[in-house]
Design a protein around this motif. Sequence first.
Motif, PDB file in Angstrom:
ATOM      1  N   MET A 104       7.399  -4.463   3.716  1.00  0.00           N
ATOM      2  CA  MET A 104       8.199  -4.619   5.426  1.00  0.00           C
ATOM      3  C   MET A 104       6.424  -4.753   5.053  1.00  0.00           C
ATOM      4  O   MET A 104       5.862  -5.694   6.634  1.00  0.00           O
ATOM      5  CB  MET A 104       8.755  -3.513   5.153  1.00  0.00           C
ATOM      6  N   ILE A 105       5.565  -3.867   4.843  1.00  0.00           N
ATOM      7  CA  ILE A 105       4.281  -3.708   5.925  1.00  0.00           C
ATOM      8  C   ILE A 105       3.135  -5.090   5.254  1.00  0.00           C
ATOM      9  O   ILE A 105       2.650  -5.013   6.414  1.00  0.00           O
ATOM     10  CB  ILE A 105       3.465  -2.264   4.976  1.00  0.00           C
ATOM     11  N   PRO A 141       0.734  -1.164  -0.296  1.00  0.00           N
ATOM     12  CA  PRO A 141      -0.071  -0.182  -0.210  1.00  0.00           C
ATOM     13  C   PRO A 141       1.156   1.249  -0.275  1.00  0.00           C
ATOM     14  O   PRO A 141       2.567   1.341   0.266  1.00  0.00           O
ATOM     15  CB  PRO A 141      -0.889  -0.170   1.429  1.00  0.00           C
ATOM     16  N   ILE A 142       0.323   1.644  -0.050  1.00  0.00           N
ATOM     17  CA  ILE A 142       1.123   3.565  -0.041  1.00  0.00           C
ATOM     18  C   ILE A 142       1.204   4.018   1.804  1.00  0.00           C
ATOM     19  O   ILE A 142       0.552   2.879   2.176  1.00  0.00           O
ATOM     20  CB  ILE A 142      -0.015   5.376  -0.562  1.00  0.00           C
ATOM     21  N   HIS A 143       2.310   4.820   1.548  1.00  0.00           N
ATOM     22  CA  HIS A 143       2.399   4.351   3.557  1.00  0.00           C
ATOM     23  C   HIS A 143       3.072   6.105   3.540  1.00  0.00           C
ATOM     24  O   HIS A 143       3.246   6.572   2.458  1.00  0.00           O
ATOM     25  CB  HIS A 143       3.636   2.951   4.041  1.00  0.00           C
ATOM     26  N   MET A 144       3.325   5.681   4.730  1.00  0.00           N
ATOM     27  CA  MET A 144       4.346   7.721   4.899  1.00  0.00           C
ATOM     28  C   MET A 144       5.292   7.641   4.560  1.00  0.00           C
ATOM     29  O   MET A 144       5.983   8.734   3.770  1.00  0.00           O
ATOM     30  CB  MET A 144       4.310   7.135   7.190  1.00  0.00           C
ATOM     31  N   GLY A 145       6.120   7.474   4.222  1.00  0.00           N
ATOM     32  CA  GLY A 145       7.154   7.076   3.278  1.00  0.00           C
ATOM     33  C   GLY A 145       7.495   8.017   2.101  1.00  0.00           C
ATOM     34  O   GLY A 145       7.703   8.615   1.923  1.00  0.00           O
ATOM     35  N   HIS A 146       6.127   7.406   1.426  1.00  0.00           N
ATOM     36  CA  HIS A 146       5.380   7.400   0.339  1.00  0.00           C
ATOM     37  C   HIS A 146       5.113   9.208   0.132  1.00  0.00           C
ATOM     38  O   HIS A 146       5.228   9.774  -0.805  1.00  0.00           O
ATOM     39  CB  HIS A 146       4.905   7.152  -0.661  1.00  0.00           C
ATOM     40  N   LEU A 147       4.537   9.667   1.156  1.00  0.00           N
ATOM     41  CA  LEU A 147       4.056  10.933   1.333  1.00  0.00           C
ATOM     42  C   LEU A 147       4.847  11.782   1.418  1.00  0.00           C
ATOM     43  O   LEU A 147       4.909  13.472   1.077  1.00  0.00           O
ATOM     44  CB  LEU A 147       2.841  11.009   2.508  1.00  0.00           C
ATOM     45  N   VAL A 148       6.069  11.492   2.867  1.00  0.00           N
ATOM     46  CA  VAL A 148       6.621  12.676   3.291  1.00  0.00           C
ATOM     47  C   VAL A 148       8.037  12.753   2.164  1.00  0.00           C
ATOM     48  O   VAL A 148       8.278  13.867   1.757  1.00  0.00           O
ATOM     49  CB  VAL A 148       7.609  11.826   4.547  1.00  0.00           C
ATOM     50  N   ILE A 149       8.226  12.059   0.986  1.00  0.00           N
ATOM     51  CA  ILE A 149       8.748  12.234   0.039  1.00  0.00           C
ATOM     52  C   ILE A 149       7.840  13.151  -0.968  1.00  0.00           C
ATOM     53  O   ILE A 149       8.337  13.997  -0.872  1.00  0.00           O
ATOM     54  CB  ILE A 149       9.243  10.575  -0.539  1.00  0.00           C
ATOM     55  N   VAL A 193      -4.670   5.334  -2.405  1.00  0.00           N
ATOM     56  CA  VAL A 193      -3.634   6.655  -2.636  1.00  0.00           C
ATOM     57  C   VAL A 193      -4.595   8.034  -2.937  1.00  0.00           C
ATOM     58  O   VAL A 193      -4.088   8.741  -2.090  1.00  0.00           O
ATOM     59  CB  VAL A 193      -2.910   6.514  -4.192  1.00  0.00           C
ATOM     60  N   TYR A 194      -5.818   8.172  -3.006  1.00  0.00           N
ATOM     61  CA  TYR A 194      -6.975   8.843  -2.606  1.00  0.00           C
ATOM     62  C   TYR A 194      -6.860   9.246  -1.032  1.00  0.00           C
ATOM     63  O   TYR A 194      -6.576  10.182  -0.745  1.00  0.00           O
ATOM     64  CB  TYR A 194      -8.422   8.398  -3.159  1.00  0.00           C
ATOM     65  N   LEU A 195      -7.220   8.754  -0.864  1.00  0.00           N
ATOM     66  CA  LEU A 195      -7.534   8.872   0.978  1.00  0.00           C
ATOM     67  C   LEU A 195      -6.140   9.435   1.622  1.00  0.00           C
ATOM     68  O   LEU A 195      -6.622   9.770   2.781  1.00  0.00           O
ATOM     69  CB  LEU A 195      -7.731   7.176   1.586  1.00  0.00           C
ATOM     70  N   ALA A 196      -5.495   8.945   1.154  1.00  0.00           N
ATOM     71  CA  ALA A 196      -3.887   9.384   1.550  1.00  0.00           C
ATOM     72  C   ALA A 196      -3.525  10.236   1.300  1.00  0.00           C
ATOM     73  O   ALA A 196      -2.663  11.616   2.319  1.00  0.00           O
ATOM     74  CB  ALA A 196      -3.089   8.003   1.517  1.00  0.00           C
ATOM     75  N   THR A 197      -3.934  10.928   0.113  1.00  0.00           N
ATOM     76  CA  THR A 197      -3.402  12.548  -0.363  1.00  0.00           C
ATOM     77  C   THR A 197      -4.973  13.271  -0.462  1.00  0.00           C
ATOM     78  O   THR A 197      -4.122  14.793  -0.608  1.00  0.00           O
ATOM     79  CB  THR A 197      -3.283  12.396  -1.565  1.00  0.00           C
ATOM     80  N   LYS A 198      -5.390  13.283   0.495  1.00  0.00           N
ATOM     81  CA  LYS A 198      -6.941  13.847  -0.295  1.00  0.00           C
ATOM     82  C   LYS A 198      -6.469  15.450   1.084  1.00  0.00           C
ATOM     83  O   LYS A 198      -7.682  16.278   0.693  1.00  0.00           O
ATOM     84  CB  LYS A 198      -8.298  13.158   0.498  1.00  0.00           C
ATOM     85  N   GLU A 199      -6.376  15.256   1.549  1.00  0.00           N
ATOM     86  CA  GLU A 199      -5.536  16.630   2.296  1.00  0.00           C
ATOM     87  C   GLU A 199      -4.796  16.857   2.410  1.00  0.00           C
ATOM     88  O   GLU A 199      -4.197  18.354   3.154  1.00  0.00           O
ATOM     89  CB  GLU A 199      -5.847  16.080   3.906  1.00  0.00           C
ATOM     90  N   TYR A 200      -4.312  16.929   1.152  1.00  0.00           N
ATOM     91  CA  TYR A 200      -2.409  17.754   0.726  1.00  0.00           C
ATOM     92  C   TYR A 200      -3.278  18.326  -0.409  1.00  0.00           C
ATOM     93  O   TYR A 200      -3.601  17.523  -1.810  1.00  0.00           O
ATOM     94  CB  TYR A 200      -1.361  16.402   0.489  1.00  0.00           C
ATOM     95  N   LEU A 214       1.150   3.835   8.448  1.00  0.00           N
ATOM     96  CA  LEU A 214       0.525   4.333   7.502  1.00  0.00           C
ATOM     97  C   LEU A 214      -0.825   5.200   7.440  1.00  0.00           C
ATOM     98  O   LEU A 214      -0.857   5.878   9.093  1.00  0.00           O
ATOM     99  CB  LEU A 214      -1.217   3.163   7.354  1.00  0.00           C
ATOM    100  N   SER A 215      -1.303   6.034   6.764  1.00  0.00           N
ATOM    101  CA  SER A 215      -1.885   7.066   7.361  1.00  0.00           C
ATOM    102  C   SER A 215      -3.519   6.873   8.228  1.00  0.00           C
ATOM    103  O   SER A 215      -3.644   5.388   7.619  1.00  0.00           O
ATOM    104  CB  SER A 215      -2.428   8.275   6.173  1.00  0.00           C
ATOM    105  N   ASN A 216      -3.708   7.495   8.652  1.00  0.00           N
ATOM    106  CA  ASN A 216      -5.011   6.808   9.516  1.00  0.00           C
ATOM    107  C   ASN A 216      -5.883   6.112   8.725  1.00  0.00           C
ATOM    108  O   ASN A 216      -6.145   4.843   8.992  1.00  0.00           O
ATOM    109  CB  ASN A 216      -5.613   7.937  10.313  1.00  0.00           C
ATOM    110  N   GLU A 217      -7.010   7.344   7.367  1.00  0.00           N
ATOM    111  CA  GLU A 217      -7.746   6.060   6.713  1.00  0.00           C
ATOM    112  C   GLU A 217      -7.468   5.073   5.660  1.00  0.00           C
ATOM    113  O   GLU A 217      -7.790   4.575   5.758  1.00  0.00           O
ATOM    114  CB  GLU A 217      -7.795   7.414   5.320  1.00  0.00           C
ATOM    115  N   VAL A 218      -6.069   5.230   5.281  1.00  0.00           N
ATOM    116  CA  VAL A 218      -5.730   4.452   4.635  1.00  0.00           C
ATOM    117  C   VAL A 218      -5.233   2.769   5.305  1.00  0.00           C
ATOM    118  O   VAL A 218      -5.544   1.601   5.365  1.00  0.00           O
ATOM    119  CB  VAL A 218      -3.965   3.825   3.734  1.00  0.00           C
TER     120      VAL A 218
END
Length: 195
Positions: free
Chosen positions: A164-165, A14-22, A61-68, A179-183
């Motif tokens: 790893m996840i 899944p999309i994880h916090m590392g993807h969002l940080v980068i 990805v939608y759930l992880a990024t919707k607040e950005y 992971l973001s909470n929604e994910v």
Amino acid sequence: MSKKVGLYFGTFNPIHMGHLVIANHMVENSDLDEIWMVVTPHNPFKKKSSLLDNHHRLEMVYLATKEYDKIKPSDIEFSLPQPNYTINTLTHISDKYPAHSFSIIMGEDNLKSFHKWKNYEAILDDYSVYVYPRISEGIIETQFDNHIKINRVEAPIVQISSTMIRNAIKLDKSVRPLLSNEVWKYIDEMNFYKK
């Protein structure tokens, strides 16, 4: 309105916090206006068995990024013939959004094998590449080190992987902070990666 868009390709399984940080670091510390997280339908180098369906990965990805505001999900590759190559996606997306200018975002490890990509010279003729660092044995030197189209961005090095996840979930370990909470909720509710 014309925008400079960085395309960050991945299976996001899944999309994880590392993807969002980068992604966030790249858009905040370069001249890019937005990052589009391009969900790849199937990478020929990855085993398909552990890959969730396209729509589930896109939803995460939608759930992880919707607040950005500057990070968006993209399913642009879903409609392209498989196996697909980056040059085809770039041509297609440039035709579809002619007002925007597109660049690729990649890790330093991918830059090392970039010369093996299909039509990599054509990519560099028309597009820029933004590179973020990865942990490696010393500095990775490549033939592209002083290339005018290659932009290195000092970004945090994140040691989280989707593999790893998935493995941790299979072993019933908590991965919630990764992971973001929604994910995390989506994966938990859908019982993904349990077996």
